[in-house]
Design an enzyme around this catalytic site. Structure first.
Site, mmCIF file in Angstrom:
data_model
loop_
_atom_site.group_PDB
_atom_site.id
_atom_site.type_symbol
_atom_site.label_atom_id
_atom_site.label_comp_id
_atom_site.label_asym_id
_atom_site.label_seq_id
_atom_site.Cartn_x
_atom_site.Cartn_y
_atom_site.Cartn_z
ATOM 1 N N HIS A 115 46.564 64.447 59.123
ATOM 2 C CA HIS A 115 47.233 65.672 58.700
ATOM 3 C C HIS A 115 48.678 65.566 59.175
ATOM 4 C CE1 HIS A 115 43.050 67.716 58.691
ATOM 5 N NE2 HIS A 115 43.384 67.330 57.477
ATOM 6 N N GLU B 67 50.080 67.336 62.263
ATOM 7 C CA GLU B 67 49.417 67.124 63.548
ATOM 8 C C GLU B 67 49.958 65.810 64.111
ATOM 9 O OE1 GLU B 67 45.206 67.560 62.841
ATOM 10 O OE2 GLU B 67 45.553 69.408 61.705
ATOM 11 N N HIS C 274 43.631 64.127 65.834
ATOM 12 C CA HIS C 274 44.126 65.355 65.198
ATOM 13 C C HIS C 274 44.733 66.266 66.265
ATOM 14 C CE1 HIS C 274 42.142 65.004 61.099
ATOM 15 N NE2 HIS C 274 41.659 63.967 61.771
ATOM 16 N N GLU D 173 40.534 65.914 68.858
ATOM 17 C CA GLU D 173 41.569 66.939 68.835
ATOM 18 C C GLU D 173 42.284 66.871 70.187
ATOM 19 O OE1 GLU D 173 42.168 68.873 66.255
ATOM 20 O OE2 GLU D 173 40.375 68.626 65.005
#
Length: 451
Positions: A81, A84, A195, A286
């Site tokens: 993404h 990110e 991410h 993440e």
């Protein structure tokens, strides 16, 4: 300017700072690292973005240019993404760290590069990055240039065949096709994609169709124990991820880990595709509460994640590895290597080198090896913990031909995926042919914006 001065000026020591690097700066850094370290690095492109930007991968190993039998392939992918952005800077710092460690003869780096081949794709979505802004959560740049979320664009084993046919390869985004083709060129064993927007280690499955994989709100893989272990390796080596409640805008996560589906259903995700079709165990990491935090936070973010990144790479040495040989002593491709109690949707099978890799926790396991025209081979193996020795247990399987057989299966036949999943209530569905994707709740749809 002399060539010597130019070389000194372009060394990683002067180039790599704790700041956000443009796509051009990132490319120049990778080119320079590769030129300065040809014995341990190999830079290659897996394709191009929609706007024609190269998707650069840097391979690091003592044999970086091609696969070596019994040396497992590992990969990190970041910036899927575009907004990110922490992951892409962590990857550049990791490259710098590995190269410096090897040059300084530090054991942690030399052992990693001697025992594995590490592939780093710092940005999968350079087009999105170019238009990203710095909002903590809802900035533009998430999607690629065609306004498609790349982490919803992969084939999904839990979506019906008709929908899969509608989303054929021609409709896959360029960046997704590049990764899918990449997975055909290397037999990756372990992987993670980085991410931002939360602080948690997420593991498969990300999706479900309500079959037997759905247990207590989680979509559970046959290798769930391994995935939980891998996620905890990352979270517990992280400075704060294991606390599970660091980010204000995120739900608490026990031990800093979560099953993907239990967090929120995600159809078309990359980690499920890696696991089901490429037999590569992948996590989604993440790594920052904010998707695009201020640059002055990067040093702390690197310090928080460095130990986790290194510890996770060592896990490529879990379990068992080896080769399967036919009755003539020739290594064979597409021999099915199954572990009792782990019925994968697509059976794990040997690659073009006759190799197999099975990530397993220490214990006793019953293996079954099948190949056309040969006796079914079974063996029980006592598997130790390999990461501390930087090597999984090595075990080769030697097959015997069937003396008399009516088996008409071609010797090079490719095994197919298992075609039934027991659905709740007793009905059976196939992983890619019947049933429908589970609908996202309103909360889940909001969570997809968070990743």
């Amino acid at each position: 300017m002399s060539s010597l001065f130019l070389l000194l000026f372009l060394t990683p020591a002067s180039m790599l700072e704790f700041r956000y690097h443009t796509n051009q700066e990132m490319e120049q850094y990778l080119l320079q690292v590769n030129a300065s370290n040809p014995d341990i690095t190999h830079l290659y492109s897996i394709g191009q973005s929609v706007l024609g930007r190269e998707l650069w991968v840097l391979a690091l190993s003592v044999r970086p240019r091609s696969h070596t039998v019994s040396i497992p392939e590992f990969k990190y992918v970041a910036n899927m993404h575009g907004n990110e952005v922490v992951g892409r800077e962590l990857m550049l710092q990791l490259v710098d760290d590995l190269v410096r460690g090897y040059r300084n003869n530090e054991s942690w780096s030399t052992q990693l590069l001697n025992s594995s081949r590490i592939h780093i794709l710092p940005t999968m979505n350079p087009d999105g990055f170019d238009v990203a802004d710095t909002h903590c959560q809802f900035s533009q740049g998430r999607w690629n240039h065609n306004s498609v979320d790349l982490n919803r664009n992969f084939p999904d084993a839990f979506i019906g065949l008709r929908k899969q046919q509608q989303l054929n390869e021609d409709k896959r985004e360029a960046e997704v096709r590049a990764v899918m083709d990449w997975l055909k060129t290397e037999s990756f064993v372990l992987s993670a994609n980085l991410h931002g927007g939360a602080l948690v280690a997420n593991y498969p499955y990300d999706n479900s169709n309500g079959g037997s994989e759905l247990m207590g709100g989680a979509s559970v893989t046959p290798d769930n124990d391994v995935f939980v272990h891998l996620a905890k390796v990352y979270s517990h080596n992280h400075a704060s991820m294991h606390q599970g409640n660091v980010c204000q805008d995120s739900r608490p996560f026990l031990d800093g880990i979560t099953n993907g589906y239990q967090w929120y259903p995600l159809p078309g995700g990359m980690q499920d595709y890696n696991y089901i079709w490429a037999q590569c165990l992948e996590l989604t990491l993440e790594v920052s509460c904010c998707k695009f935090p201020p640059a002055d936070q990067l040093p702390v973010l690197w310090t928080d994640n460095r130990k986790s990144l290194l510890a996770f790479m060592k896990q490529v040495h879990l379990g068992v590895k080896g080769r399967v040989f036919d009755g003539s002593g020739v290594p064979v491709q597409n021999a099915v290597v199954e572990v009792k109690g782990r019925r994968n949707l697509c059976p794990f099978r040997t690659d073009r080198h006759g190799e197999y890799y099975r990530l397993l926790l220490p214990g006793n396991y019953s293996f079954t090896v099948t190949y056309p025209g040969h006796e079914v081979l079974t063996a029980t193996l006592n598997v130790p913990y390999g990461p501390d020795q930087f090597s999984a247990m090595k075990h080769d399987f030697l097959l015997q031909r069937i003396a008399t057989t009516t088996d008409k299966t071609p010797m090079n036949a490719t095994p197919t995926c298992n075609h039934t999943l027991q659905q709740v209530g007793g009905a059976t569905v196939g992983p890619t042919w019947s049933g429908s994707a589970v609908g996202l709740s309103l909360v889940a749809m909001l969570r997809t914006l968070m990743d």
